[in-house]
Design a protein around this motif. Structure first.
Motif, short mmCIF file in Angstrom:
data_model
loop_
_atom_site.label_atom_id
_atom_site.label_comp_id
_atom_site.label_asym_id
_atom_site.label_seq_id
_atom_site.Cartn_x
_atom_site.Cartn_y
_atom_site.Cartn_z
N LEU B 191 0.85 -1.19 0.00
CA LEU B 191 0.00 0.00 0.00
C LEU B 191 0.88 1.24 0.00
O LEU B 191 1.91 1.29 0.66
N ASN B 192 0.43 2.29 -0.73
CA ASN B 192 1.18 3.54 -0.81
C ASN B 192 1.49 4.12 0.56
O ASN B 192 2.56 4.65 0.80
N ARG B 193 0.50 4.05 1.44
CA ARG B 193 0.71 4.65 2.76
C ARG B 193 1.86 3.96 3.49
O ARG B 193 2.57 4.59 4.28
N VAL B 196 5.18 5.37 2.29
CA VAL B 196 5.43 6.68 2.89
C VAL B 196 5.88 6.53 4.34
O VAL B 196 6.93 7.02 4.74
N LEU B 301 -6.62 -5.87 3.28
CA LEU B 301 -7.22 -5.21 4.44
C LEU B 301 -8.07 -6.21 5.22
O LEU B 301 -8.91 -6.90 4.64
N PRO B 386 -10.67 5.87 -10.13
CA PRO B 386 -9.66 6.91 -10.37
C PRO B 386 -8.26 6.32 -10.53
O PRO B 386 -7.43 6.86 -11.26
N PHE B 387 -8.02 5.18 -9.89
CA PHE B 387 -6.65 4.64 -9.86
C PHE B 387 -6.73 3.20 -9.36
O PHE B 387 -7.47 2.90 -8.43
N GLU B 392 -3.71 -3.37 -4.55
CA GLU B 392 -4.96 -3.02 -3.87
C GLU B 392 -6.13 -3.76 -4.49
O GLU B 392 -6.44 -3.60 -5.66
#
Lengths: 122, 417
Positions: B191-193, B196, B301, B386-387, B392
């Protein structure tokens, strides 16, 4: 303009924060993203999670019992304090029984956040 | 005779047990091979769980305890330290435990909730010696978070799955030096989060389009070689080698649903998900046996695992009360245009009310795109996205009327605008 990936939830929105326009946030899908975007550019914060030692009568319990108690900061703390918090956590220990939410270190590193247990340990 | 036996006491099994009681089942048992309920959540001490289901951010142990507390309010029989060895087509569950020895318990319905396990070095064929110090990321997570040991001091992580990213941060906080996270693809599967807050926050380099091409060390890992790979062929490019002196290599290179029991029971498995084929009620090819959670397909998730388990438990309760449903016409769910699989793989539109959730993954990064569901040459449903990225899982909710309008099969397709 700063480009960020929002970490509030797993969706990972791509945010743009405009420092020259009162840190206006665009690209967010929810209010929490806006709050995160602003904070990340001005004063970034993180929740810290780790574990503390479990001590039964001052000793590490036998292997069939829990030897570590997972913990978290009850709120996000300034990013710059993460390693100070980790040091404080390393020195801490708990004595069973422990309930979820029990405060282990109040106001960790002088912040508003407490270090709390995240597991029930009998 | 039990109404329902649930195999596995992780997030899927826990949610299924609570839901089964809510649906009025009487004798319900959970078998868990570990000493405590909660499954992998117990070692996932980081936060970020429950945002969808509980609308708050919990750690793994907190998420598990919500369901363990709910379970305590019921009369569900919990057998921990209990390993299930076999499930017969008649739904006799063979199990063994130190407390009760070998038992065979019969159930009217069974829910498979065994979860998944990690791909290991053997699945990758990395050249080099066979020293100590090569761990799967989840094994290292258990050593650190449950047992309180560090697996090593200087660490390279192969694969950028979420567990690997989480472990990069965890080991850094515990005083290790994480030298790099190495990913074969040109995108991360995590996941992107997590990129980061686990890598960027601690200045850990993410080497995309790279892989480990050698492990060296006699008794212990001493060095790994990392090479750039050609994005088309996925082969290492000679001359691009970098060397990392380290004592530990963590592997975060994918999860595989744990279906030995299902296979031995003769349940049909989907080679794409490596989990059972299921109908829209989560029933497998063996009547009265249902599947949910990571044993069915790998989720990113836990909130979605919970929802899927509730769907399986509600259907299992129906089965126990009313017997095998008349299926009527069965629609095959096919995939096209970058959609790699769907769950469920088959839908029975006859009795459907409300929306049917179809989960799927895509095989590459998609920008602005549409999910198109069609039957024959008729487009029945579209939804904008959107993406999308392979890491995911995606979901669409298909209304009953459009499924009733389909013939023979529906096709789920991703189209980039």
């Amino acid at each position: 303009m700063k480009e960020l990936i929002c970490i509030v939830c797993p969706r990972g929105c791509r945010l743009t924060v405009n420092e020259n326009n009162d840190y206006a946030v665009t690209g967010n899908s929810c209010k929490r993203g806006e709050v995160y975007g602003k904070a990340e550019v001005t004063a970034p914060v993180r929740v810290v999670t780790s574990t503390v030692r479990v001590l039964q009568d001052g000793r590490v319990p036998s292997r069939d019992r829990a030897v570590r108690c997972p913990v978290k900061t009850s709120d996000a703390i300034p990013k710059g304090l993460i390693f100070d918090a980790v040091k404080a956590i390393e020195a801490a220990s708990v004595k069973p029984p422990v309930r979820i939410g029990d405060v282990i270190i109040p106001h960790i590193c002088g912040t508003q956040a407490d270090l709390v247990a995240t597991k029930n340990i009998i | 005779m039990y109404d329902l036996i649930i195999i596995g006491g992780g997030p899927a099994g826990l949610a299924a047990a609570v839901k089964a009681k809510e649906c009025g089942l009487k004798k319900v048992m959970i078998c868990e091979r570990s000493t405590e309920l909660g499954g992998i959540l117990n070692q996932c001490i980081h936060n970020g769980f429950g945002l969808t289901y509980f609308k708050e951010e919990l750690t793994g142990p907190e998420y598990a305890s919500r369901f363990i507390d709910m379970l305590k309010e019921t009369d569900v029989e919990v057998r921990t330290d209990t390993m299930v060895l076999d499930i017969s087509p008649e739904k006799e569950v063979h199990m063994v435990s130190p407390a009760m020895g070998y038992r065979v318990e019969k159930a009217k319905a069974v829910i498979l909730a065994m979860g998944c396990r990690e791909r290991s070095r053997g699945a990758l064929s990395i050249p080099g010696t066979r020293p100590a110090g090569v761990y799967t990321a989840g094994a290292a997570q258990k050593y650190v978070n449950i047992d309180g040991y560090l697996p090593g001091r200087r660490v390279v992580i192969l694969g950028s799955g979420d567990i690997g990213l989480i472990m990069a941060r965890r080991l850094t906080l515990e005083g290790c030096k994480v030298l790099a996270c190495v990913e074969l693809n040109e995108y991360s599967s995590g996941l992107n989060r997590n990129i980061v807050q686990c890598l960027n926050d601690y200045d850990i380099p993410l080497l995309l389009s790279h892989t480990v091409t050698n492990i060296s060390g006699d008794r212990r890992v001493e060095r790994v070689t990392v090479s750039e790979v050609d994005n088309k062929t996925k082969q290492p490019i000679p001359g691009t080698e970098q060397y990392f002196d380290c004592d530990t290599l963590l592997l975060s290179v994918g999860l595989i649903p744990e279906n030995e029991l299902s296979r031995d029971a003769g349940i049909n498995l989907d080679p794409r998900t490596k989990g059972p084929y299921v109908y829209d009620n989560m029933e497998t090819s063996l009547p009265g046996v249902f599947a949910c959670g990571n044993v069915l397909h790998v989720h990113d998730l836990v909130d979605f695992v919970t929802q899927e388990a509730q769907r399986a438990a509600a259907a299992a309760a129906e089965y126990v009360k009313k017997g095998q449903p008349e299926r009527g016409e069965v629609l095959d769910v096919k995939t096209a245009g970058g959609v790699t699989y769907t769950v469920p793989q088959q839908i029975c539109p006859a009795d459907l009310e409300g929306d049917t959730k179809v989960s799927f993954r895509v095989n590459r990064v998609f920008g602005k795109s549409r999910i198109v569901v069609s039957s024959g040459d008729r487009e029945l449903f579209t939804q904008k996205k959107p993406f999308m990225m392979p890491g995911e899982m995606q979901n669409v909710m298909l209304p009953a009327d459009i499924l009733k309008a389909a013939e023979d099969s529906i096709t789920v397709e991703a189209r980039e605008d």
